[in-house]
Design a protein around this motif. Sequence first.
Motif, PDB file in Angstrom:
ATOM      1  N   LEU A 169       0.822  -1.220   0.000  1.00 17.44           N
ATOM      2  CA  LEU A 169       0.000   0.000   0.000  1.00 17.44           C
ATOM      3  C   LEU A 169       0.851   1.264   0.000  1.00 17.44           C
ATOM      4  CD1 LEU A 169      -2.885  -0.915   2.478  1.00 17.44           C
ATOM      5  CD2 LEU A 169      -2.958  -0.856  -0.025  1.00 17.44           C
ATOM      6  N   TYR A 170       2.026   1.201   0.605  1.00 14.37           N
ATOM      7  CA  TYR A 170       2.871   2.393   0.732  1.00 14.37           C
ATOM      8  C   TYR A 170       4.147   2.310  -0.122  1.00 14.37           C
ATOM      9  CZ  TYR A 170      -0.325   3.752   4.352  1.00 14.37           C
ATOM     10  OH  TYR A 170      -1.471   4.117   5.026  1.00 14.37           O
ATOM     11  N   TYR A 171       4.165   1.392  -1.049  1.00 13.48           N
ATOM     12  CA  TYR A 171       5.330   1.247  -1.931  1.00 13.48           C
ATOM     13  C   TYR A 171       5.572   2.552  -2.695  1.00 13.48           C
ATOM     14  CZ  TYR A 171       8.506  -0.940  -5.273  1.00 13.48           C
ATOM     15  OH  TYR A 171       9.605  -1.271  -6.028  1.00 13.48           O
ATOM     16  N   PRO A 172       6.820   3.028  -2.751  1.00 16.14           N
ATOM     17  CA  PRO A 172       7.117   4.312  -3.410  1.00 16.14           C
ATOM     18  C   PRO A 172       7.160   4.172  -4.938  1.00 16.14           C
ATOM     19  CG  PRO A 172       9.122   3.360  -2.535  1.00 16.14           C
ATOM     20  CD  PRO A 172       7.999   2.454  -2.103  1.00 16.14           C
ATOM     21  N   GLU A 173       6.010   3.923  -5.519  1.00 15.36           N
ATOM     22  CA  GLU A 173       5.882   3.608  -6.940  1.00 15.36           C
ATOM     23  C   GLU A 173       6.522   4.648  -7.867  1.00 15.36           C
ATOM     24  OE1 GLU A 173       5.284   0.782  -9.344  1.00 15.36           O
ATOM     25  OE2 GLU A 173       4.036   0.551  -7.580  1.00 15.36           O
ATOM     26  N   ILE A 194      17.087 -12.687   2.314  1.00 14.02           N
ATOM     27  CA  ILE A 194      16.981 -12.844   0.852  1.00 14.02           C
ATOM     28  C   ILE A 194      15.588 -13.304   0.450  1.00 14.02           C
ATOM     29  CG2 ILE A 194      17.787 -14.249  -1.100  1.00 14.02           C
ATOM     30  CD1 ILE A 194      20.594 -14.204   0.309  1.00 14.02           C
ATOM     31  N   THR A 195      15.060 -14.328   1.132  1.00 17.90           N
ATOM     32  CA  THR A 195      13.738 -14.839   0.756  1.00 17.90           C
ATOM     33  C   THR A 195      12.636 -13.824   1.044  1.00 17.90           C
ATOM     34  OG1 THR A 195      13.532 -16.022   2.856  1.00 17.90           O
ATOM     35  CG2 THR A 195      14.374 -17.272   0.964  1.00 17.90           C
ATOM     36  N   MET A 196      12.771 -13.079   2.132  1.00 20.98           N
ATOM     37  CA  MET A 196      11.771 -12.043   2.415  1.00 20.98           C
ATOM     38  C   MET A 196      11.830 -10.939   1.370  1.00 20.98           C
ATOM     39  SD  MET A 196      11.587 -11.630   6.495  1.00 20.98           S
ATOM     40  CE  MET A 196      12.370 -12.935   7.389  1.00 20.98           C
ATOM     41  N   SER A 197      13.013 -10.521   1.011  1.00 17.98           N
ATOM     42  CA  SER A 197      13.156  -9.477  -0.008  1.00 17.98           C
ATOM     43  C   SER A 197      12.553  -9.929  -1.331  1.00 17.98           C
ATOM     44  CB  SER A 197      14.631  -9.117  -0.203  1.00 17.98           C
ATOM     45  OG  SER A 197      15.175  -8.586   0.966  1.00 17.98           O
ATOM     46  N   LEU A 203      15.882   0.447  -1.530  1.00 19.07           N
ATOM     47  CA  LEU A 203      16.035   0.745  -0.096  1.00 19.07           C
ATOM     48  C   LEU A 203      14.754   0.430   0.669  1.00 19.07           C
ATOM     49  CD1 LEU A 203      18.080   4.067  -0.207  1.00 19.07           C
ATOM     50  CD2 LEU A 203      18.861   1.828   0.624  1.00 19.07           C
ATOM     51  N   TYR A 204      13.620   0.667   0.068  1.00 24.62           N
ATOM     52  CA  TYR A 204      12.328   0.366   0.691  1.00 24.62           C
ATOM     53  C   TYR A 204      12.202  -1.138   0.947  1.00 24.62           C
ATOM     54  CZ  TYR A 204       7.252   0.529   1.433  1.00 24.62           C
ATOM     55  OH  TYR A 204       5.991   0.421   1.955  1.00 24.62           O
ATOM     56  N   ILE A 205      12.566  -1.946  -0.054  1.00 25.79           N
ATOM     57  CA  ILE A 205      12.543  -3.403   0.109  1.00 25.79           C
ATOM     58  C   ILE A 205      13.555  -3.819   1.177  1.00 25.79           C
ATOM     59  CG2 ILE A 205      13.043  -5.613  -1.018  1.00 25.79           C
ATOM     60  CD1 ILE A 205      12.009  -4.296  -3.645  1.00 25.79           C
ATOM     61  N   PHE A 206      14.764  -3.262   1.103  1.00 25.86           N
ATOM     62  CA  PHE A 206      15.831  -3.571   2.057  1.00 25.86           C
ATOM     63  C   PHE A 206      15.396  -3.240   3.485  1.00 25.86           C
ATOM     64  CE2 PHE A 206      19.528  -2.287   4.558  1.00 25.86           C
ATOM     65  CZ  PHE A 206      20.343  -3.402   4.424  1.00 25.86           C
TER      66      PHE A 206
END
Length: 162
Positions: free
Chosen positions: A92-96, A140-143, A105-108
């Motif tokens: 919902l808050y992904y910096p599209e 890694i798997t979560m990312s 960085l958001y994923i990290f």
Amino acid sequence: MILLNDKLEKTIEISACVVTALLLIKFVPKNKFREAQVAFMFKQLVTSLFGLLVVEKNLISYPTRLFFKKTIKSSFTFEYFVYPALCTLFNLYYPEKRNSVIKLLYIFFNSSIITFFEAFAVKYTTLIKYKKWTWYWSFITMSLSYYISHIYYRYFFKNQVN
């Protein structure tokens, strides 16, 4: 290594559920409820399949579980509620509209938070035990699962993503 007692571990698990539910209530806008449901259910599918795989392959175990102890070997709290809920907020808050570095960085950042709490649980509780696994495999798997989840989310709502 200091292990917490069962009562405290159950308190941690219940607290994780309560805090996660409060985060959903606070940060899922009413007009994004449908999007939140899709993200949540897709993540449940991914984490349930992968979570069962790593448990059945004896890579991870969950010695102390609060829910469904006799039906599944994975952690219901994490695999079916906490992680899918956090992924819902992630989507919902992904910096599209931001650049690729910000997106990475958001994923990290999101994967790091979960990995940190998991590493704490591995070291100080019996909620999770690494057998043939390490914190970096979790990271890694979560990312990757966050990224795959967002690809699905973007595809599903391709005409609506801001």
